[in-house]
Write a protein that holds these residues in place. Structure first.
Motif, PDB file in Angstrom:
ATOM      1  N   VAL A  14       0.834  -1.197   0.000  1.00 37.62           N
ATOM      2  CA  VAL A  14       0.000   0.000   0.000  1.00 37.62           C
ATOM      3  C   VAL A  14       0.869   1.247   0.000  1.00 37.62           C
ATOM      4  CG1 VAL A  14      -2.008   1.079   1.069  1.00 37.62           C
ATOM      5  CG2 VAL A  14      -1.507  -1.322   1.527  1.00 37.62           C
ATOM      6  N   ASN A  15       0.448   2.247  -0.783  1.00 36.96           N
ATOM      7  CA  ASN A  15       1.116   3.543  -0.805  1.00 36.96           C
ATOM      8  C   ASN A  15       0.389   4.518   0.120  1.00 36.96           C
ATOM      9  OD1 ASN A  15       3.003   2.786  -2.873  1.00 36.96           O
ATOM     10  ND2 ASN A  15       1.357   3.025  -4.376  1.00 36.96           N
ATOM     11  N   TYR A  16       1.160   5.143   1.028  1.00 38.00           N
ATOM     12  CA  TYR A  16       0.619   6.141   1.940  1.00 38.00           C
ATOM     13  C   TYR A  16       1.341   7.476   1.731  1.00 38.00           C
ATOM     14  CZ  TYR A  16      -2.018   2.669   4.644  1.00 38.00           C
ATOM     15  OH  TYR A  16      -2.912   1.703   5.037  1.00 38.00           O
ATOM     16  N   PRO A  17       0.800   8.556   2.299  1.00 35.04           N
ATOM     17  CA  PRO A  17       1.522   9.842   2.222  1.00 35.04           C
ATOM     18  C   PRO A  17       2.917   9.743   2.815  1.00 35.04           C
ATOM     19  CG  PRO A  17      -0.750  10.163   2.981  1.00 35.04           C
ATOM     20  CD  PRO A  17      -0.513   8.677   2.953  1.00 35.04           C
ATOM     21  N   LEU A  18       3.737  10.749   2.513  1.00 29.67           N
ATOM     22  CA  LEU A  18       5.120  10.865   2.981  1.00 29.67           C
ATOM     23  C   LEU A  18       6.012   9.779   2.382  1.00 29.67           C
ATOM     24  CD1 LEU A  18       4.531  11.642   6.773  1.00 29.67           C
ATOM     25  CD2 LEU A  18       4.719  13.247   4.865  1.00 29.67           C
ATOM     26  N   GLY A  19       5.590   9.182   1.266  1.00 24.18           N
ATOM     27  CA  GLY A  19       6.390   8.145   0.624  1.00 24.18           C
ATOM     28  C   GLY A  19       6.412   6.829   1.367  1.00 24.18           C
ATOM     29  N   ILE A  20       5.495   6.637   2.289  1.00 26.41           N
ATOM     30  CA  ILE A  20       5.437   5.407   3.081  1.00 26.41           C
ATOM     31  C   ILE A  20       4.803   4.298   2.248  1.00 26.41           C
ATOM     32  CG2 ILE A  20       4.471   4.313   5.137  1.00 26.41           C
ATOM     33  CD1 ILE A  20       4.471   7.145   6.415  1.00 26.41           C
ATOM     34  N   GLN A  21       5.427   3.151   2.255  1.00 28.43           N
ATOM     35  CA  GLN A  21       4.895   1.971   1.570  1.00 28.43           C
ATOM     36  C   GLN A  21       4.890   0.801   2.554  1.00 28.43           C
ATOM     37  OE1 GLN A  21       6.858  -0.169  -1.985  1.00 28.43           O
ATOM     38  NE2 GLN A  21       5.454   1.289  -2.931  1.00 28.43           N
ATOM     39  N   ILE A  22       3.731   0.168   2.683  1.00 30.16           N
ATOM     40  CA  ILE A  22       3.546  -0.894   3.672  1.00 30.16           C
ATOM     41  C   ILE A  22       3.212  -2.193   2.957  1.00 30.16           C
ATOM     42  CG2 ILE A  22       2.120  -1.696   5.596  1.00 30.16           C
ATOM     43  CD1 ILE A  22       1.850   1.143   6.512  1.00 30.16           C
ATOM     44  N   ASP A  23       3.965  -3.241   3.287  1.00 27.18           N
ATOM     45  CA  ASP A  23       3.779  -4.585   2.743  1.00 27.18           C
ATOM     46  C   ASP A  23       3.164  -5.430   3.852  1.00 27.18           C
ATOM     47  OD1 ASP A  23       4.075  -7.226   1.827  1.00 27.18           O
ATOM     48  OD2 ASP A  23       5.890  -6.745   0.713  1.00 27.18           O
ATOM     49  N   ALA A  24       1.891  -5.842   3.673  1.00 29.35           N
ATOM     50  CA  ALA A  24       1.157  -6.412   4.797  1.00 29.35           C
ATOM     51  C   ALA A  24       0.367  -7.653   4.400  1.00 29.35           C
ATOM     52  CB  ALA A  24       0.201  -5.369   5.368  1.00 29.35           C
ATOM     53  N   GLU A  25       0.217  -8.535   5.382  1.00 29.38           N
ATOM     54  CA  GLU A  25      -0.667  -9.697   5.282  1.00 29.38           C
ATOM     55  C   GLU A  25      -1.831  -9.481   6.240  1.00 29.38           C
ATOM     56  OE1 GLU A  25      -0.210 -12.327   3.311  1.00 29.38           O
ATOM     57  OE2 GLU A  25       1.855 -11.974   2.618  1.00 29.38           O
ATOM     58  N   SER A  26      -3.051  -9.643   5.744  1.00 22.13           N
ATOM     59  CA  SER A  26      -4.207  -9.399   6.596  1.00 22.13           C
ATOM     60  C   SER A  26      -5.328 -10.378   6.256  1.00 22.13           C
ATOM     61  CB  SER A  26      -4.701  -7.957   6.443  1.00 22.13           C
ATOM     62  OG  SER A  26      -5.127  -7.717   5.115  1.00 22.13           O
ATOM     63  N   ARG A  27      -6.355 -10.346   7.077  1.00 20.17           N
ATOM     64  CA  ARG A  27      -7.536 -11.189   6.848  1.00 20.17           C
ATOM     65  C   ARG A  27      -8.783 -10.311   6.866  1.00 20.17           C
ATOM     66  NH1 ARG A  27      -8.204 -16.967   9.564  1.00 20.17           N
ATOM     67  NH2 ARG A  27      -6.641 -17.278   7.924  1.00 20.17           N
ATOM     68  N   THR A  28      -9.722 -10.607   5.960  1.00 22.53           N
ATOM     69  CA  THR A  28     -10.966  -9.856   5.856  1.00 22.53           C
ATOM     70  C   THR A  28     -12.153 -10.799   5.988  1.00 22.53           C
ATOM     71  OG1 THR A  28     -10.054  -8.083   4.480  1.00 22.53           O
ATOM     72  CG2 THR A  28     -12.416  -8.481   4.303  1.00 22.53           C
ATOM     73  N   GLN A  29     -13.179 -10.353   6.705  1.00 21.49           N
ATOM     74  CA  GLN A  29     -14.420 -11.105   6.861  1.00 21.49           C
ATOM     75  C   GLN A  29     -15.608 -10.178   6.597  1.00 21.49           C
ATOM     76  OE1 GLN A  29     -13.805 -12.422  10.913  1.00 21.49           O
ATOM     77  NE2 GLN A  29     -12.966 -14.398  10.268  1.00 21.49           N
ATOM     78  N   TYR A  30     -16.496 -10.614   5.699  1.00 25.30           N
ATOM     79  CA  TYR A  30     -17.705  -9.864   5.337  1.00 25.30           C
ATOM     80  C   TYR A  30     -18.942 -10.569   5.868  1.00 25.30           C
ATOM     81  CZ  TYR A  30     -16.208  -6.242   2.000  1.00 25.30           C
ATOM     82  OH  TYR A  30     -15.687  -5.115   1.424  1.00 25.30           O
ATOM     83  N   HIS A  31     -19.991  -9.769   6.128  1.00 25.69           N
ATOM     84  CA  HIS A  31     -21.264 -10.349   6.582  1.00 25.69           C
ATOM     85  C   HIS A  31     -22.413  -9.503   6.031  1.00 25.69           C
ATOM     86  CE1 HIS A  31     -22.876 -13.001  10.057  1.00 25.69           C
ATOM     87  NE2 HIS A  31     -23.840 -12.825   9.157  1.00 25.69           N
ATOM     88  N   TRP A  32     -23.269 -10.114   5.192  1.00 32.85           N
ATOM     89  CA  TRP A  32     -24.526  -9.482   4.795  1.00 32.85           C
ATOM     90  C   TRP A  32     -25.470  -9.466   5.999  1.00 32.85           C
ATOM     91  CZ3 TRP A  32     -24.735  -6.947   0.432  1.00 32.85           C
ATOM     92  CH2 TRP A  32     -24.152  -7.432  -0.750  1.00 32.85           C
ATOM     93  N   VAL A  33     -26.213  -8.371   6.166  1.00 34.76           N
ATOM     94  CA  VAL A  33     -27.182  -8.260   7.258  1.00 34.76           C
ATOM     95  C   VAL A  33     -28.433  -7.568   6.712  1.00 34.76           C
ATOM     96  CG1 VAL A  33     -27.628  -7.445   9.595  1.00 34.76           C
ATOM     97  CG2 VAL A  33     -25.282  -7.989   8.907  1.00 34.76           C
ATOM     98  N   GLU A  34     -29.599  -8.179   6.918  1.00 37.10           N
ATOM     99  CA  GLU A  34     -30.845  -7.562   6.469  1.00 37.10           C
ATOM    100  C   GLU A  34     -31.309  -6.552   7.517  1.00 37.10           C
ATOM    101  OE1 GLU A  34     -34.907  -8.852   4.139  1.00 37.10           O
ATOM    102  OE2 GLU A  34     -33.958 -10.296   5.499  1.00 37.10           O
ATOM    103  N   THR A  35     -31.592  -5.325   7.076  1.00 34.20           N
ATOM    104  CA  THR A  35     -32.058  -4.261   7.961  1.00 34.20           C
ATOM    105  C   THR A  35     -33.443  -3.797   7.513  1.00 34.20           C
ATOM    106  OG1 THR A  35     -31.222  -2.362   6.696  1.00 34.20           O
ATOM    107  CG2 THR A  35     -29.645  -3.515   8.128  1.00 34.20           C
ATOM    108  N   SER A  36     -34.008  -2.878   8.247  1.00 31.74           N
ATOM    109  CA  SER A  36     -35.330  -2.355   7.911  1.00 31.74           C
ATOM    110  C   SER A  36     -35.334  -1.585   6.598  1.00 31.74           C
ATOM    111  CB  SER A  36     -35.833  -1.442   9.039  1.00 31.74           C
ATOM    112  OG  SER A  36     -34.931  -0.358   9.241  1.00 31.74           O
ATOM    113  N   LYS A  37     -34.151  -1.165   6.114  1.00 33.93           N
ATOM    114  CA  LYS A  37     -34.049  -0.419   4.860  1.00 33.93           C
ATOM    115  C   LYS A  37     -33.511  -1.270   3.711  1.00 33.93           C
ATOM    116  CE  LYS A  37     -33.387   4.049   7.142  1.00 33.93           C
ATOM    117  NZ  LYS A  37     -32.474   5.213   7.332  1.00 33.93           N
TER     118      LYS A  37
END
Length: 259
Positions: A151-174
């Motif tokens: 990932v490219n961030y301001p100030l020339g910062i570059q981050i090389d990362a391993e992560s995990r993502t979890q999604y969940h659909w949820v039914e709401t009143s709208k």
């Protein structure tokens, strides 16, 4: 038998409707904690409370909002290194996107991020660990994948990362909403020797609005250091807020290009 069963249910803690906090600080941690619940009850009440909070406070969060720490309970069960919430700094942003929630969620989950967020990433790969097709149709309501990003961030910062993502659909009143959380599986590699990031956590909500558009809220917590000193709070908050605020215009630009 029905009156007896109803009476037993009243006496049982398990039959009581779940409770959720009402402030953004507590809701951010609460939603992060419950993203991967098999039962949507906590997410449902949490999203209703968040929607109500946004109706009263949207202008404030649109400019960026400092949030208090994640609870220890919210991170204890996460896969990866042992975790402590001590020293985390948190910020949240809210914005509207003039496109349907389902379109936004599917684009964020399945579109090439180098197309969706031009310039933000040098590399971005996903390894899906659950069924993709049933998530698209909501025959299953959850999705999980591992990520490798540069990932490219301001100030020339570059981050090389391993992560995990979890999604969940949820039914709401709208209509159908979606909540997702992401966390670093280990400290990332950074191209600046003066900067270290020990932990990072992220939660985002996509809420349908009555006019067919979407209201989104993102919250991020980071534990970082510059040299032997903590990151100045103003610098860390502003960098985090500015990065999250870019997502709305990027999503708008992507969908406009598809028309």
């Amino acid at each position: 038998m029905k009156p007896l069963l109803a009476f037993v249910c009243v006496l049982s803690v398990a039959c009581r409707p779940p409770e959720a906090p009402e402030s953004l600080d507590e809701l951010s941690s609460f939603l992060f904690e419950h993203v991967w619940d098999e039962d949507e009850a906590y997410l449902e009440v949490g999203l209703e409370n968040l929607d109500a909070w946004l109706d009263e406070n949207f202008e404030d969060i649109h400019e960026g909002y400092e949030v208090t720490n994640l609870s220890q309970e919210a991170v204890t069960s996460l896969e990866g290194d042992e975790r402590s919430v001590d020293g985390l700094l948190g910020a949240a942003v809210g914005y509207d996107v003039a496109y349907p929630t389902e379109d936004i969620v599917l684009a964020m989950v399945f579109e090439d991020p180098l197309v969706l967020y031009p310039g933000d990433y040098e590399e971005y790969t996903r390894d899906y660990t659950t069924d993709i097709e049933c998530f698209k149709t909501r025959d299953c309501l959850t999705l999980e994948y591992n990520q490798h990003v540069i990932v490219n961030y301001p100030l020339g910062i570059q981050i090389d990362a391993e992560s995990r993502t979890q999604y969940h659909w949820v039914e709401t009143s709208k209509g159908w909403a979606a909540v997702y959380r992401n966390w670093s599986r280990s400290p990332p590699d950074i191209n600046k020797s003066w900067l270290t990031v020990d932990q990072q956590y992220f939660v985002a909500v996509s809420l349908p609005k009555g006019d067919g558009t979407t209201r989104r809220v993102e919250a991020m917590w980071v534990k970082a250091e510059i040299g032997d000193a903590d990151v100045p709070e103003s610098m860390a908050l502003n960098m985090t807020i500015n990065t999250m605020k870019e997502t709305g215009p990027q999503l708008e630009a992507y969908f406009q290009a598809q028309e």
